[in-house]
Design an enzyme around this catalytic site. Structure first.
Site, PDB file in Angstrom:
ATOM      1  N   CYS A 113      72.926  -3.973  61.194  1.00  0.00           N
ATOM      2  CA  CYS A 113      72.367  -2.654  60.919  1.00  0.00           C
ATOM      3  C   CYS A 113      71.261  -2.378  61.933  1.00  0.00           C
ATOM      4  O   CYS A 113      70.346  -3.180  62.099  1.00  0.00           O
ATOM      5  CB  CYS A 113      71.804  -2.621  59.494  1.00  0.00           C
ATOM      6  SG  CYS A 113      70.948  -1.078  59.091  1.00  0.00           S
ATOM      7  N   CYS A 161      67.674  -2.162  59.975  1.00  0.00           N
ATOM      8  CA  CYS A 161      66.973  -3.313  59.379  1.00  0.00           C
ATOM      9  C   CYS A 161      67.398  -4.666  59.930  1.00  0.00           C
ATOM     10  O   CYS A 161      66.782  -5.678  59.626  1.00  0.00           O
ATOM     11  CB  CYS A 161      67.121  -3.304  57.861  1.00  0.00           C
ATOM     12  SG  CYS A 161      68.764  -3.784  57.270  1.00  0.00           S
ATOM     13  N   CYS A 211      74.292   0.346  54.318  1.00  0.00           N
ATOM     14  CA  CYS A 211      73.771  -1.012  54.456  1.00  0.00           C
ATOM     15  C   CYS A 211      73.244  -1.461  53.096  1.00  0.00           C
ATOM     16  O   CYS A 211      72.477  -0.750  52.452  1.00  0.00           O
ATOM     17  CB  CYS A 211      72.652  -1.040  55.494  1.00  0.00           C
ATOM     18  SG  CYS A 211      71.814  -2.631  55.610  1.00  0.00           S
ATOM     19  N   CYS A 257      69.112  -1.965  53.322  1.00  0.00           N
ATOM     20  CA  CYS A 257      68.132  -0.877  53.465  1.00  0.00           C
ATOM     21  C   CYS A 257      68.657   0.484  53.042  1.00  0.00           C
ATOM     22  O   CYS A 257      67.898   1.451  53.019  1.00  0.00           O
ATOM     23  CB  CYS A 257      67.612  -0.826  54.903  1.00  0.00           C
ATOM     24  SG  CYS A 257      68.811  -0.232  56.125  1.00  0.00           S
ATOM     25  N   CYS A 280      85.159   2.907  59.106  1.00  0.00           N
ATOM     26  CA  CYS A 280      84.917   3.786  60.243  1.00  0.00           C
ATOM     27  C   CYS A 280      83.397   3.929  60.357  1.00  0.00           C
ATOM     28  O   CYS A 280      82.774   4.641  59.569  1.00  0.00           O
ATOM     29  CB  CYS A 280      85.591   5.124  59.969  1.00  0.00           C
ATOM     30  SG  CYS A 280      85.461   6.301  61.298  1.00  0.00           S
TER      31      CYS A 280
END
Length: 140
Positions: A53, A56, A102, A105, A127
């Protein structure tokens, strides 16, 4: 998100996210925007490594599950582990989709689709916006 508290492990104020992220990153990650197709840095990348991510740093996908879907965004058939992402029903724009965020976060990553007929072990296509990710190449 932790099962015990129902809160994200990484929590920041809106001002902190805006300070950390570029305006484009903020729009996609924190406002559930989408980058234009075929413009993302990882759309056609074949580099072996782990995708995290961008907000984070949580590890989300590996290059082992990345495949060419020719949809204009990086596609994966499975996250690194189910607890790395969360799923939200998305009915925006008159469509019914499943948003992928995510799990650490709550940042918007993209959407997951299934039953499209790709020859993958899960018949799913995560996607994901390139701008939501950061690739850490495998060393060696």
């Amino acid at each position: 998100m932790t099962q015990e508290t129902g809160e994200y492990r990484v929590r920041k104020s809106d001002a902190e996210w805006r300070e950390q992220l570029t305006p484009q990153e903020y729009h996609v990650l924190r406002e559930a925007g989408t980058e234009r197709p075929h413009t993302g840095e990882y759309t056609d990348t074949k580099t072996v490594g782990v995708y995290s991510c961008r907000a984070c740093g949580a590890e989300l996908f590996t290059s082992d599950t990345k495949f060419d879907s020719h949809c204009g965004w990086p596609s994966f058939y499975s996250p690194l582990a189910e607890d790395r992402v969360e799923y939200i029903e998305d009915t925006a724009f008159g469509m019914r989709r499943v948003e992928v965020r995510c799990g650490s976060c709550g940042s918007h990553l993209g959407h997951v689709f299934e039953g499209e007929g790709y020859a993958t072990p899960t018949d799913q296509r995560y996607c994901i916006n390139s701008i939501s990710l950061r690739l850490r190449p495998q060393e060696g």
